[in-house]
Design a protein around this motif. Sequence first.
Motif, PDB file in Angstrom:
ATOM      1  N   ARG A 140      -3.528 140.442 145.885  1.00 13.23           N
ATOM      2  CA  ARG A 140      -4.766 140.162 146.022  1.00 13.23           C
ATOM      3  C   ARG A 140      -5.524 140.530 147.224  1.00 13.23           C
ATOM      4  O   ARG A 140      -6.806 141.206 146.756  1.00 13.23           O
ATOM      5  N   ASP A 141      -4.990 140.811 148.391  1.00 18.53           N
ATOM      6  CA  ASP A 141      -5.694 141.533 149.502  1.00 18.53           C
ATOM      7  C   ASP A 141      -5.987 142.709 149.327  1.00 18.53           C
ATOM      8  O   ASP A 141      -6.991 143.447 149.951  1.00 18.53           O
ATOM      9  N   LYS A 142      -5.156 143.279 148.735  1.00 17.63           N
ATOM     10  CA  LYS A 142      -5.206 144.748 148.332  1.00 17.63           C
ATOM     11  C   LYS A 142      -5.771 145.230 147.226  1.00 17.63           C
ATOM     12  O   LYS A 142      -5.958 146.394 146.613  1.00 17.63           O
ATOM     13  N   GLY A 143      -6.546 144.136 146.461  1.00 19.71           N
ATOM     14  CA  GLY A 143      -7.286 144.396 145.456  1.00 19.71           C
ATOM     15  C   GLY A 143      -6.956 144.396 144.263  1.00 19.71           C
ATOM     16  O   GLY A 143      -7.497 145.455 143.210  1.00 19.71           O
ATOM     17  N   TRP A 144      -5.596 143.980 143.957  1.00 20.19           N
ATOM     18  CA  TRP A 144      -4.952 144.118 142.672  1.00 20.19           C
ATOM     19  C   TRP A 144      -4.653 145.484 142.206  1.00 20.19           C
ATOM     20  O   TRP A 144      -4.784 145.701 140.924  1.00 20.19           O
ATOM     21  N   LYS A 145      -4.515 146.564 143.054  1.00 17.59           N
ATOM     22  CA  LYS A 145      -4.382 147.901 142.665  1.00 17.59           C
ATOM     23  C   LYS A 145      -2.981 147.980 141.999  1.00 17.59           C
ATOM     24  O   LYS A 145      -1.950 147.720 142.521  1.00 17.59           O
TER      25      LYS A 145
ATOM     26  N   THR B  22      -4.813 133.815 139.062  1.00 16.58           N
ATOM     27  CA  THR B  22      -5.883 133.557 140.164  1.00 16.58           C
ATOM     28  C   THR B  22      -7.304 133.341 139.851  1.00 16.58           C
ATOM     29  O   THR B  22      -7.886 132.465 140.081  1.00 16.58           O
ATOM     30  N   GLY B  23      -7.671 134.183 138.811  1.00 15.85           N
ATOM     31  CA  GLY B  23      -9.256 134.152 138.336  1.00 15.85           C
ATOM     32  C   GLY B  23      -9.283 133.054 137.484  1.00 15.85           C
ATOM     33  O   GLY B  23     -10.647 132.196 137.716  1.00 15.85           O
ATOM     34  N   GLN B  24      -8.398 132.280 137.320  1.00 19.57           N
ATOM     35  CA  GLN B  24      -8.422 130.887 136.628  1.00 19.57           C
ATOM     36  C   GLN B  24      -8.071 129.744 137.460  1.00 19.57           C
ATOM     37  O   GLN B  24      -7.855 128.549 136.953  1.00 19.57           O
ATOM     38  N   GLY B  25      -8.115 129.959 138.777  1.00 20.08           N
ATOM     39  CA  GLY B  25      -7.846 129.059 139.619  1.00 20.08           C
ATOM     40  C   GLY B  25      -6.514 128.761 140.308  1.00 20.08           C
ATOM     41  O   GLY B  25      -6.450 127.689 140.863  1.00 20.08           O
ATOM     42  N   MET B  26      -5.410 129.298 139.676  1.00 21.45           N
ATOM     43  CA  MET B  26      -4.041 129.068 140.184  1.00 21.45           C
ATOM     44  C   MET B  26      -3.980 129.738 141.487  1.00 21.45           C
ATOM     45  O   MET B  26      -4.633 130.547 141.691  1.00 21.45           O
ATOM     46  N   GLY B  27      -3.079 128.744 142.304  1.00 22.15           N
ATOM     47  CA  GLY B  27      -2.927 129.514 143.668  1.00 22.15           C
ATOM     48  C   GLY B  27      -1.748 130.579 143.693  1.00 22.15           C
ATOM     49  O   GLY B  27      -0.994 130.335 142.785  1.00 22.15           O
TER      50      GLY B  27
ATOM     51  N   ALA C  34       2.455 135.810 128.760  1.00 21.03           N
ATOM     52  CA  ALA C  34       2.591 135.459 129.879  1.00 21.03           C
ATOM     53  C   ALA C  34       1.568 134.443 130.266  1.00 21.03           C
ATOM     54  O   ALA C  34       1.605 133.253 130.877  1.00 21.03           O
ATOM     55  N   VAL C  35       0.295 134.812 130.438  1.00 20.15           N
ATOM     56  CA  VAL C  35      -0.650 133.939 130.761  1.00 20.15           C
ATOM     57  C   VAL C  35      -1.174 132.839 129.961  1.00 20.15           C
ATOM     58  O   VAL C  35      -1.645 131.805 130.428  1.00 20.15           O
ATOM     59  N   ASN C  36      -0.501 132.662 128.753  1.00 13.92           N
ATOM     60  CA  ASN C  36      -0.379 131.458 128.028  1.00 13.92           C
ATOM     61  C   ASN C  36       0.679 130.708 127.911  1.00 13.92           C
ATOM     62  O   ASN C  36       1.055 129.758 127.006  1.00 13.92           O
ATOM     63  N   GLY C  37       1.559 131.028 128.822  1.00 18.66           N
ATOM     64  CA  GLY C  37       2.748 130.117 129.396  1.00 18.66           C
ATOM     65  C   GLY C  37       3.952 130.569 128.430  1.00 18.66           C
ATOM     66  O   GLY C  37       5.064 129.986 128.486  1.00 18.66           O
ATOM     67  N   GLU C  38       4.102 131.815 127.843  1.00 20.96           N
ATOM     68  CA  GLU C  38       5.118 132.106 127.390  1.00 20.96           C
ATOM     69  C   GLU C  38       5.636 133.363 128.004  1.00 20.96           C
ATOM     70  O   GLU C  38       5.581 134.504 127.529  1.00 20.96           O
TER      71      GLU C  38
ATOM     72  N   GLU D 111       2.449 144.826 135.190  1.00 19.86           N
ATOM     73  CA  GLU D 111       2.366 143.584 134.310  1.00 19.86           C
ATOM     74  C   GLU D 111       2.200 142.284 135.148  1.00 19.86           C
ATOM     75  O   GLU D 111       1.377 141.436 135.010  1.00 19.86           O
ATOM     76  N   GLN D 112       3.191 142.129 136.106  1.00 19.53           N
ATOM     77  CA  GLN D 112       3.136 141.084 137.050  1.00 19.53           C
ATOM     78  C   GLN D 112       1.909 141.104 137.816  1.00 19.53           C
ATOM     79  O   GLN D 112       1.192 140.002 137.974  1.00 19.53           O
ATOM     80  N   ILE D 113       1.237 142.077 138.081  1.00 23.58           N
ATOM     81  CA  ILE D 113       0.067 142.075 139.038  1.00 23.58           C
ATOM     82  C   ILE D 113      -1.067 141.727 138.061  1.00 23.58           C
ATOM     83  O   ILE D 113      -2.014 140.868 138.591  1.00 23.58           O
ATOM     84  N   GLU D 114      -1.294 142.291 136.974  1.00 19.50           N
ATOM     85  CA  GLU D 114      -2.057 141.931 136.113  1.00 19.50           C
ATOM     86  C   GLU D 114      -2.311 140.517 135.666  1.00 19.50           C
ATOM     87  O   GLU D 114      -3.215 139.689 135.712  1.00 19.50           O
ATOM     88  N   ILE D 115      -0.911 139.697 135.621  1.00 20.23           N
ATOM     89  CA  ILE D 115      -0.882 138.528 135.271  1.00 20.23           C
ATOM     90  C   ILE D 115      -1.428 137.517 136.612  1.00 20.23           C
ATOM     91  O   ILE D 115      -2.139 136.490 136.190  1.00 20.23           O
ATOM     92  N   ALA D 116      -0.786 138.042 137.574  1.00 17.46           N
ATOM     93  CA  ALA D 116      -1.359 137.128 138.739  1.00 17.46           C
ATOM     94  C   ALA D 116      -2.868 137.484 139.081  1.00 17.46           C
ATOM     95  O   ALA D 116      -3.411 136.474 139.438  1.00 17.46           O
ATOM     96  N   ARG D 117      -3.402 138.689 138.735  1.00 16.99           N
ATOM     97  CA  ARG D 117      -4.970 138.600 138.902  1.00 16.99           C
ATOM     98  C   ARG D 117      -5.740 137.645 137.811  1.00 16.99           C
ATOM     99  O   ARG D 117      -6.439 137.006 138.267  1.00 16.99           O
ATOM    100  N   LEU D 118      -5.258 137.675 136.742  1.00 14.10           N
ATOM    101  CA  LEU D 118      -5.710 136.838 135.696  1.00 14.10           C
ATOM    102  C   LEU D 118      -5.665 135.312 135.897  1.00 14.10           C
ATOM    103  O   LEU D 118      -6.667 134.476 135.716  1.00 14.10           O
TER     104      LEU D 118
END
Length: 119
Positions: free
Chosen positions: A89-94, A65-70, A43-47, A56-63
């Motif tokens: 994000r505000d809840k610390g990616w729990k 976001t760390g790479q600069g996507m809004g 997913a983080v590589n576009g597939e 999984e969605q939370i982890e993808i969003a965290r990664l």
Amino acid sequence: MTRRLLGAAHRVGTCSGRISLATTYAATSDAERDIDWIAVELAVNGELPEQLTRPEQIEIARLLTGQGMGPKEIGLYLGITAGTIRTWRDKGWKVRTAGRRTKTARFSAGCDTTVEGEL
């Protein structure tokens, strides 16, 4: 909300444009947290896989976001709202563990019968 492909300009990771996730053990999934690391890496590589768990969605969003996507871009990509991404994000990616129960509701079916189920 529809999903869209993650463009090459937004791919994260090494100079080849891909990110590789390393695990400290041979398993490619985390049953306790309900995360398939191969699905996250794809997913983080576009597939984007057809179905992802919430963790999984939370982890993808965290990664991403760390790479600069809004939040808006990530939300469009995952098919969820930008507000959801901001909340995570505000809840610390729990991420909840898979064994933990979600909210339960009790419904009265009339008379003396009570039905329990997850919301």
